[in-house]
Scaffold this motif. Structure first.
Motif, mmCIF file in Angstrom:
data_model
loop_
_atom_site.group_PDB
_atom_site.id
_atom_site.type_symbol
_atom_site.label_atom_id
_atom_site.label_comp_id
_atom_site.label_asym_id
_atom_site.label_seq_id
_atom_site.Cartn_x
_atom_site.Cartn_y
_atom_site.Cartn_z
ATOM 1 N N GLN A 28 -32.962 -21.829 -80.015
ATOM 2 C CA GLN A 28 -32.051 -22.907 -79.654
ATOM 3 C C GLN A 28 -30.599 -22.409 -79.665
ATOM 4 O O GLN A 28 -29.829 -22.707 -78.759
ATOM 5 N N LYS A 29 -30.238 -21.622 -80.683
ATOM 6 C CA LYS A 29 -28.877 -21.099 -80.768
ATOM 7 C C LYS A 29 -28.591 -20.096 -79.651
ATOM 8 O O LYS A 29 -27.478 -20.059 -79.116
ATOM 9 N N LEU A 30 -29.596 -19.293 -79.275
ATOM 10 C CA LEU A 30 -29.416 -18.368 -78.154
ATOM 11 C C LEU A 30 -29.193 -19.128 -76.855
ATOM 12 O O LEU A 30 -28.337 -18.761 -76.045
ATOM 13 N N ASP A 31 -29.972 -20.180 -76.636
ATOM 14 C CA ASP A 31 -29.800 -21.000 -75.434
ATOM 15 C C ASP A 31 -28.410 -21.632 -75.390
ATOM 16 O O ASP A 31 -27.773 -21.676 -74.334
ATOM 17 N N GLN A 32 -27.915 -22.103 -76.527
ATOM 18 C CA GLN A 32 -26.577 -22.684 -76.582
ATOM 19 C C GLN A 32 -25.513 -21.621 -76.278
ATOM 20 O O GLN A 32 -24.561 -21.873 -75.544
ATOM 21 N N PHE A 33 -25.685 -20.418 -76.847
ATOM 22 C CA PHE A 33 -24.718 -19.338 -76.665
ATOM 23 C C PHE A 33 -24.622 -18.933 -75.200
ATOM 24 O O PHE A 33 -23.542 -18.912 -74.613
ATOM 25 N N LYS A 88 -21.275 -17.450 -72.452
ATOM 26 C CA LYS A 88 -20.873 -16.295 -73.243
ATOM 27 C C LYS A 88 -21.777 -15.106 -72.930
ATOM 28 O O LYS A 88 -22.883 -15.270 -72.431
ATOM 29 N N THR A 89 -21.275 -13.908 -73.198
ATOM 30 C CA THR A 89 -22.041 -12.695 -72.922
ATOM 31 C C THR A 89 -22.154 -11.849 -74.190
ATOM 32 O O THR A 89 -21.399 -12.023 -75.149
ATOM 33 N N VAL A 90 -23.059 -10.898 -74.149
ATOM 34 C CA VAL A 90 -23.285 -10.002 -75.273
ATOM 35 C C VAL A 90 -22.253 -8.886 -75.234
ATOM 36 O O VAL A 90 -21.952 -8.343 -74.176
ATOM 37 N N GLN A 91 -21.717 -8.542 -76.390
ATOM 38 C CA GLN A 91 -20.766 -7.441 -76.494
ATOM 39 C C GLN A 91 -21.497 -6.255 -77.099
ATOM 40 O O GLN A 91 -22.078 -6.358 -78.168
ATOM 41 N N GLU A 92 -21.477 -5.116 -76.397
ATOM 42 C CA GLU A 92 -22.141 -3.920 -76.899
ATOM 43 C C GLU A 92 -21.132 -3.060 -77.651
ATOM 44 O O GLU A 92 -20.041 -2.788 -77.161
ATOM 45 N N ILE A 93 -21.513 -2.619 -78.841
ATOM 46 C CA ILE A 93 -20.658 -1.781 -79.669
ATOM 47 C C ILE A 93 -21.289 -0.398 -79.729
ATOM 48 O O ILE A 93 -22.479 -0.265 -80.001
ATOM 49 N N ASP A 94 -20.489 0.633 -79.461
ATOM 50 C CA ASP A 94 -20.989 2.004 -79.447
ATOM 51 C C ASP A 94 -21.553 2.396 -80.800
ATOM 52 O O ASP A 94 -21.091 1.926 -81.844
#
Length: 104
Positions: A19-24, A29-35
């Motif tokens: 549910q929280k992923l669907d809301q996000f 919003k998008t995923v931020q990738e960290i090296d």
């Protein structure tokens, strides 16, 4: 209540997460990738004044250690000559980017 099956805690956690992923993602919003190897900035971590002082002392010894390396000595021979532990000699060499001979 007695006689009513309890919901699986795992299933309720997964449903809540979905549910929280669907809301996000629904909010655009998008995923931020960290090296790999990059971490958050933390207060209180990193070099201390004690470590800085030790590194400054090793930097003063670096010319003598480099002279031993340039003379073709091994780490053990240089350590004996300079009356230091071989580990410290290797650390100084590593910090100052020079190498010792494998054998004399």
């Amino acid at each position: 209540m007695i006689g009513v099956p309890m919901p699986s805690p795992r299933d309720s956690i997964i449903a809540d997460l979905n549910q929280k992923l669907d809301q996000f993602f629904g909010a655009g919003k998008t995923v931020q990738e960290i090296d790999s190897g990059v971490s958050a900035e933390m207060v209180g971590y990193g070099a201390s004044t004690h470590q800085d002082r030790l590194k400054a002392e090793r930097a003063k010894l670096a010319p003598m250690v480099k002279a031993q390396a340039d003379a073709g000595k091994t780490v053990a021979a240089a350590a004996a000559e300079l009356k230091m532990r071989p580990g410290r000699v290797k650390l100084i060499a590593h910090e100052n980017s020079f190498t010792f001979s494998a054998h004399s």
